[in-house]
Design an enzyme around this catalytic site. Structure first.
Site, PDB file in Angstrom:
ATOM      1  CD  GLU A 170      -3.081  -0.916   1.819  1.00  0.00           C
ATOM      2  OE1 GLU A 170      -3.180   0.107   2.482  1.00  0.00           O
ATOM      3  OE2 GLU A 170      -3.967  -1.869   1.822  1.00  0.00           O
ATOM      4  CD  GLU A 363      -3.880  -5.844   3.952  1.00  0.00           C
ATOM      5  OE1 GLU A 363      -4.503  -4.846   4.054  1.00  0.00           O
ATOM      6  OE2 GLU A 363      -2.555  -5.533   3.741  1.00  0.00           O
TER       7      GLU A 363
HETATM    8  C1  GCO Z   1      -3.737  -1.705   5.213  1.00  0.00           C
HETATM    9  C2  GCO Z   1      -2.666  -2.377   5.772  1.00  0.00           C
HETATM   10  C3  GCO Z   1      -3.281  -3.313   6.990  1.00  0.00           C
HETATM   11  C4  GCO Z   1      -4.232  -2.648   7.897  1.00  0.00           C
HETATM   12  C5  GCO Z   1      -5.651  -3.239   7.374  1.00  0.00           C
HETATM   13  C6  GCO Z   1      -6.826  -2.755   8.041  1.00  0.00           C
HETATM   14  O1  GCO Z   1      -4.262  -2.042   4.299  1.00  0.00           O
HETATM   15  O2  GCO Z   1      -4.091  -0.499   5.731  1.00  0.00           O
HETATM   16  O3  GCO Z   1      -2.156  -3.270   4.872  1.00  0.00           O
HETATM   17  O4  GCO Z   1      -2.038  -3.247   7.764  1.00  0.00           O
HETATM   18  O5  GCO Z   1      -4.155  -3.279   9.296  1.00  0.00           O
HETATM   19  O6  GCO Z   1      -5.651  -2.874   5.927  1.00  0.00           O
HETATM   20  O7  GCO Z   1      -6.751  -1.453   7.780  1.00  0.00           O
END
Ligand code: GCO
Length: 466
Positions: A170, A363
């Site tokens: 990200e 994710e």
């Molecule tokens: C993100 C990160 C994760 C977060 C998850 C929840 O996507 O921000 O990869 O570390 O914890 O997405 O916000």
């Protein structure tokens, strides 16, 4: 629990995973030579993290990884996405490699392989060594070579056993929240010209990381990255609406740091998007000879983190989005993100159409108000319904021909949720942060059944959220 209606499973070979990241679960911030990261520093700044939480202990996974990997194995997952902590591997960020730091990740990898779980390793999930930030961090073009040296140390040690790699997690968020909003480490609020330069270096570091992996991997590598996916969903099946939603998904929008194309177009198409260059004007980074070619190293898949989605802005809306919050009473997670399962249909579909790569959802999940009930269990029915609806849409995308090859649920454990501290629980497993006891939630058992049946237990067709 949703009645297990037998429906079409996902394709054979679909990857069923769970995800985490080093700073969010490991703790042991001073163990075995690890030095400070920007998140160790940031969490010590009063008032920036809810409850004054920090990562000193987190889930203590550094010491409990065997038990956690047993839980992943009992889930039936065939893949685990985790990240390596740069300051564990190269204390201070540059220079000597810390053997003890790498030895920890060898133990994790070996434990996974013993249980037939494929390790998918993220090289950078936000825990930049503090010393590198002191040298300018992502603002310093030298970070490309710093990252290269770090990546080489990890690949040389692990790539006889690890073949799946992510370079960055990200960039939109670690740059947007960390260098624009100041709400994440290192807490900076840079001018647009400056954060755009930081983004330029991050994309170059991504490309250099891909080169390093390909040059030094001891097994044929499968390489990608894990940007956030910003998805605009149509509000009907009208072809014109779908085209407009596609356009809005890939627009630079207001020019803020969270979008798809300012990052993905250079990495995959080899150039910045025209609308961004027009909007940013003189703030756009000066590209030196070779910069764009470095960014555009061929990758093998498009990993994408998708939690929610926006709704199409129709012309009659005069360009204004139906702000997420005006959908009166529309279901939202504890993070106030709209429950938008169709984002897992349109996001992979649109991304694959534009970039032509296999897609993995790297994710997806939600923060919900979980606690251990009087019966000793965690009845997280919202997560069960969330997973069922989102996976139903992902399966629909696959059935419609989208080459989506896997899903990693965020997250295996409740963990340190950045500026929210420990209040946002994303885990399939509840963590008591006083005792560090793990309690598998109802959703853990449901995800296990989904994996067992490869989705055949999911509802036959999506039910609209209301
Ligand atoms: C993100 C990160 C994760 C977060 C998850 C929840 O996507 O921000 O990869 O570390 O914890 O997405 O916000």
């Amino acid at each position: 629990m949703i009645a297990p209606l037998h429906s079409t499973p996902f394709d054979d070979g679909f990857i069923w995973g769970v995800a985490s990241s080093s700073f969010q679960i490991e703790g042991a911030v001073s163990a075995d030579g690890r030095t400070r990261s920007i998140w160790d520093d940031f969490t010590r700044t009063p008032g920036v993290v809810k409850g004054g939480d920090h990562g000193d202990v987190a889930c203590d996974s550094y010491n409990r990884y065997e038990d956690d990997i047993d839980l992943i194995a009992q889930l039936g997952a065939n893949a685990y996405r985790f990240s390596v902590s740069w300051p564990r591997v190269i204390p201070g960020g540059v220079g000597a490699v810390n053997d003890a730091g790498l030895a920890y990740y060898e133990r994790v990898v070996d434990s996974l392989l013993e249980r037939n779980i494929e390790p998918w390793v993220t090289l950078y999930h936000w825990d930049l060594p503090s010393e590198l930030e002191a040298k300018g961090g992502w603002m310093n073009r030298e970070i490309v070579s710093w990252f290269a040296d770090y990546a080489r140390a990890v690949v040389e040690r692990l790539s006889d056993r690890v073949s799946h790699w992510f370079t960055l997690n990200e960039p939109q968020i670690f740059l947007g929240h960390g260098y624009v909003l100041g709400e994440h480490a290192p807490g900076k609020k840079l001018a647009r010209k400056d954060w755009l330069l930081a983004a330029h270096h991050a994309l170059m570091a991504h490309g250099r990381g891909v080169q390093i992996i390909r040059e030094h991997a001891k097994k044929p590598p499968v390489i990608g990255w894990a940007p956030v996916g910003s998805v605009t969903c149509p509000r009907s099946d009208d072809p014109d609406e779908i085209e407009l939603a596609r356009t809005q998904t890939f627009a630079i929008g207001d020019g803020g740091p969270v979008n798809n194309t300012w990052y993905a177009d250079p990495v995959i198409l080899g150039h910045y998007p025209e609308d961004g260059l027009r909007l940013y004007g003189d703030d756009a980074p000066t590209t030196h000879v070779g910069d764009m070619e470095l960014m555009r190293q061929p990758i093998d898949f498009y990993g994408v983190n998708i939690y929610s989605g926006d709704l199409l802005r129709r012309p009659e809306d005069n360009g204004h989005a139906p702000p997420r919050w005006t959908e009166r009473g529309y279901p939202r997670t504890m993070f106030d993100w709209p429950v938008r399962p169709e984002a897992l249909y349109w996001g992979p579909k649109f991304l694959q159409e534009r970039y032509g790569l296999p897609v993995y959802v790297t994710e997806n999940g939600l923060a919900s108000m979980d606690w251990v009930h009087a019966d000793g269990q965690v009845h997280d029915s919202a997560r069960i319904d969330f997973i069922s609806r989102y996976l139903g849409e992902l399966r629909r995308a696959q059935a419609d021909g989208v080459d989506v090859r896997g899903y990693f649920h965020w997250s295996i454990l409740d963990n340190f949720e950045w500026a929210e501290g420990y209040r946002m629980r994303f885990g399939l497993i509840y963590v008591d942060f006083e005792t560090l006891e793990r309690v598998p939630k109802d959703s853990y058992r449901w995800y296990r059944k989904i994996i067992e049946t490869s989705g055949a237990c999911l509802p036959a067709s999506p039910v609209p959220v209301r």
